[in-house]
Motif scaffolding. Sequence first.
Motif, short mmCIF file in Angstrom:
data_model
loop_
_atom_site.label_atom_id
_atom_site.label_comp_id
_atom_site.label_asym_id
_atom_site.label_seq_id
_atom_site.Cartn_x
_atom_site.Cartn_y
_atom_site.Cartn_z
N MET A 1 -3.78 -9.69 -9.28
CA MET A 1 -2.55 -9.76 -8.85
C MET A 1 -2.52 -11.15 -7.68
O MET A 1 -3.79 -11.29 -7.18
CB MET A 1 -2.16 -8.82 -8.04
N ARG A 285 -5.83 -1.45 -9.41
CA ARG A 285 -6.08 -1.32 -10.79
C ARG A 285 -5.05 -0.43 -11.51
O ARG A 285 -5.28 0.26 -12.45
CB ARG A 285 -7.17 -1.40 -11.52
N LYS A 287 -2.51 -1.08 -13.01
CA LYS A 287 -1.90 -1.16 -14.51
C LYS A 287 -3.09 -0.59 -15.58
O LYS A 287 -2.35 0.04 -16.54
CB LYS A 287 -1.80 -2.72 -14.60
N ASN A 290 -1.74 3.13 -15.91
CA ASN A 290 -0.80 3.33 -16.50
C ASN A 290 -1.20 3.09 -18.12
O ASN A 290 -0.62 3.83 -19.12
CB ASN A 290 0.25 2.18 -16.34
N ASP A 299 2.86 7.62 -12.52
CA ASP A 299 3.69 8.46 -11.51
C ASP A 299 3.19 9.52 -10.79
O ASP A 299 3.18 9.48 -9.53
CB ASP A 299 4.79 8.83 -12.26
N ARG A 321 8.19 3.06 0.30
CA ARG A 321 7.67 2.34 -0.74
C ARG A 321 8.23 1.09 -0.86
O ARG A 321 9.29 1.19 -1.14
CB ARG A 321 7.78 3.24 -1.88
N ASP A 325 3.45 -0.17 -7.08
CA ASP A 325 2.40 0.71 -6.56
C ASP A 325 2.04 0.29 -5.15
O ASP A 325 0.89 0.48 -4.72
CB ASP A 325 0.93 0.48 -7.55
N ARG A 397 -11.82 -4.06 -3.64
CA ARG A 397 -10.86 -3.14 -3.32
C ARG A 397 -11.32 -1.80 -2.84
O ARG A 397 -12.44 -1.91 -2.39
CB ARG A 397 -10.48 -2.67 -4.93
N1 LIG Z 1 3.68 4.57 -13.33
C1 LIG Z 1 4.30 3.64 -12.96
N2 LIG Z 1 3.71 2.36 -12.91
C2 LIG Z 1 4.58 1.42 -12.27
C3 LIG Z 1 5.75 1.84 -11.43
N3 LIG Z 1 6.38 0.38 -10.72
C4 LIG Z 1 5.52 -0.36 -11.38
N4 LIG Z 1 4.33 0.28 -11.90
C5 LIG Z 1 3.50 -0.47 -12.64
O1 LIG Z 1 2.24 -0.93 -11.65
C6 LIG Z 1 1.47 -1.99 -11.96
C7 LIG Z 1 1.15 -2.81 -10.93
O2 LIG Z 1 0.18 -3.50 -11.29
P1 LIG Z 1 -0.17 -4.67 -10.32
O3 LIG Z 1 0.03 -4.37 -8.90
O4 LIG Z 1 0.20 -5.79 -10.99
O5 LIG Z 1 -1.77 -4.83 -10.53
P2 LIG Z 1 -2.95 -3.64 -10.32
O6 LIG Z 1 -3.31 -3.24 -11.78
O7 LIG Z 1 -2.60 -2.50 -9.39
O8 LIG Z 1 -4.27 -4.34 -9.80
P3 LIG Z 1 -4.57 -4.72 -8.47
O9 LIG Z 1 -3.45 -4.36 -7.42
O10 LIG Z 1 -4.97 -6.19 -8.56
O11 LIG Z 1 -5.61 -3.80 -8.07
C8 LIG Z 1 2.25 -2.66 -13.10
O12 LIG Z 1 1.54 -2.53 -14.35
C9 LIG Z 1 3.81 -2.05 -13.07
O13 LIG Z 1 4.37 -2.03 -14.54
C10 LIG Z 1 6.39 2.89 -11.39
O14 LIG Z 1 7.22 3.39 -10.74
N5 LIG Z 1 5.51 3.95 -12.07
#
Ligand SMILES: Nc1nc2c(ncn2[C@@H]2O[C@H](COP(=O)(O)OP(=O)(O)OP(=O)(O)O)[C@@H](O)[C@H]2O)c(=O)[nH]1
Length: 411
Positions: A1, A285, A287, A290, A299, A321, A325, A397
């Motif tokens: 990110m 991480r 993503k 998910n 979620d 929030r 995430d 992290r």
């Molecule tokens: N399940 C779920 N996923 C979400 C929601 N909102 C956003 N996301 C996902 O959260 C992920 C956030 O990923 P990033 O913040 O880009 O990166 P990361 O994978 O957390 O990696 P780092 O933050 O670098 O550790 C994305 O894939 C979004 O699609 C939600 O309400 N629910």
Amino acid sequence: MDRGTMRESVGWASRSGGGGGELQPGVGTNLACLIPLSSPLPSEPRMSDESPASAVAAPPRETRAVRLRSLPRRTYRFRVLGMGLAALPLIAVMRELDSPWPVWAWMGLGCFLWPHLAYLLARRSADPFRAELRNFVLDSFFAGSWVPLMHFNLMPSVVLLAVVSADKINSGIRGLWLRSLPGMLLAIVAGGLLTGFAFAPVTSLTVMMASLPILVIHTLAVSLSSYQLVRRVQQQNLLLEALNQRDALTGLDSRSHWEEQSLALLQRHQASGEPATLMLIDADRFKGINDRYGHGAGDDVLRAIADLLRRELQGVGHAGRLGGDEFVVALPAGLAQARDVAERLRGAVAALQFARTPGLQGSVSIGLAPAPAAPLGLREWLEAADRALYRAKHDGRNRTAGSDALPPLDA
Ligand SMILES: Nc1nc2c(ncn2[C@@H]2O[C@H](COP(=O)(O)OP(=O)(O)OP(=O)(O)O)[C@@H](O)[C@H]2O)c(=O)[nH]1
């Protein structure tokens, strides 16, 4: 990110972007519907699209369909009552004028037969709502026709026309009054031609007395319906306000509500030195979680983090929030105390177990920033915490870092 990307909108825009009427006719006080309907009438779909209230989620399709189907039934009894009351001044005038039988028949048709006919027509229509609109227009036609048949007897004519017009306006259905106007005027002219525009405007005491029920009951009904509408709007506003303040997934403060609360804390800090530290929390991480376990599991993780936050904070500070995430807490505490809270939270997240998703493990990185001195604001405060969070991510992290103005904190 890319943590170097600073955000907008009071300083920020969510990185991941996640987490994020119609005009309801208030009454059915048509002359045909003197008493307000117990719930608002649904409006025409086209009208609802134009209404500013359409920004609010439209009722579910099934609810709308049920309302549309039930409209004729709900209108029916009020049309029976309204037309029945209109009969009183009509009968009084017709007796005085010794009107011929066709006039009596027309009155009987409009006042006593029409409500039942209108109901049947609407019930049998493929589009009951539109059929009811036509019925409303026909109500005006009847009212208009009665004016010349009463030889323009002043009081009942004015009362009937005023009531029927007010009802159209009061229905909240855009344009209904205008749409019913030609029919009403046409009826006045047609009736006038039939009676040779006989003109006897003086109203006797008997006719005045006979006009009172519709006048009084209509006024009360309109007042009551307005009252109910205002109450309903007030309640819905409160509900909307409450919804706006909460993040739907986690129940934490919504972003905008959090910003309001935190700005107040920052201002208190700058005015009186009250300690304040910002804690920016981002799932690691996420993503990958998910992708591997599905969005439902993702979620669950977000909800669990929010629960831990609530448990940890015990009502102290403002937790929200920001989106996706990412969570944020404005703590009325110094940096050392905030770091303790952050570390406890981090440990608790790392220890999370998910019964529905065995093997799923989460962690968070946390950035801390003490409140800045004036004139710096919320934007700068968030940016400082974001830089700290960036470092926590960069350093591997699952750790807590202080803002760049501070010595680094141990993981
Ligand atoms: N399940 C779920 N996923 C979400 C929601 N909102 C956003 N996301 C996902 O959260 C992920 C956030 O990923 P990033 O913040 O880009 O990166 P990361 O994978 O957390 O990696 P780092 O933050 O670098 O550790 C994305 O894939 C979004 O699609 C939600 O309400 N629910």
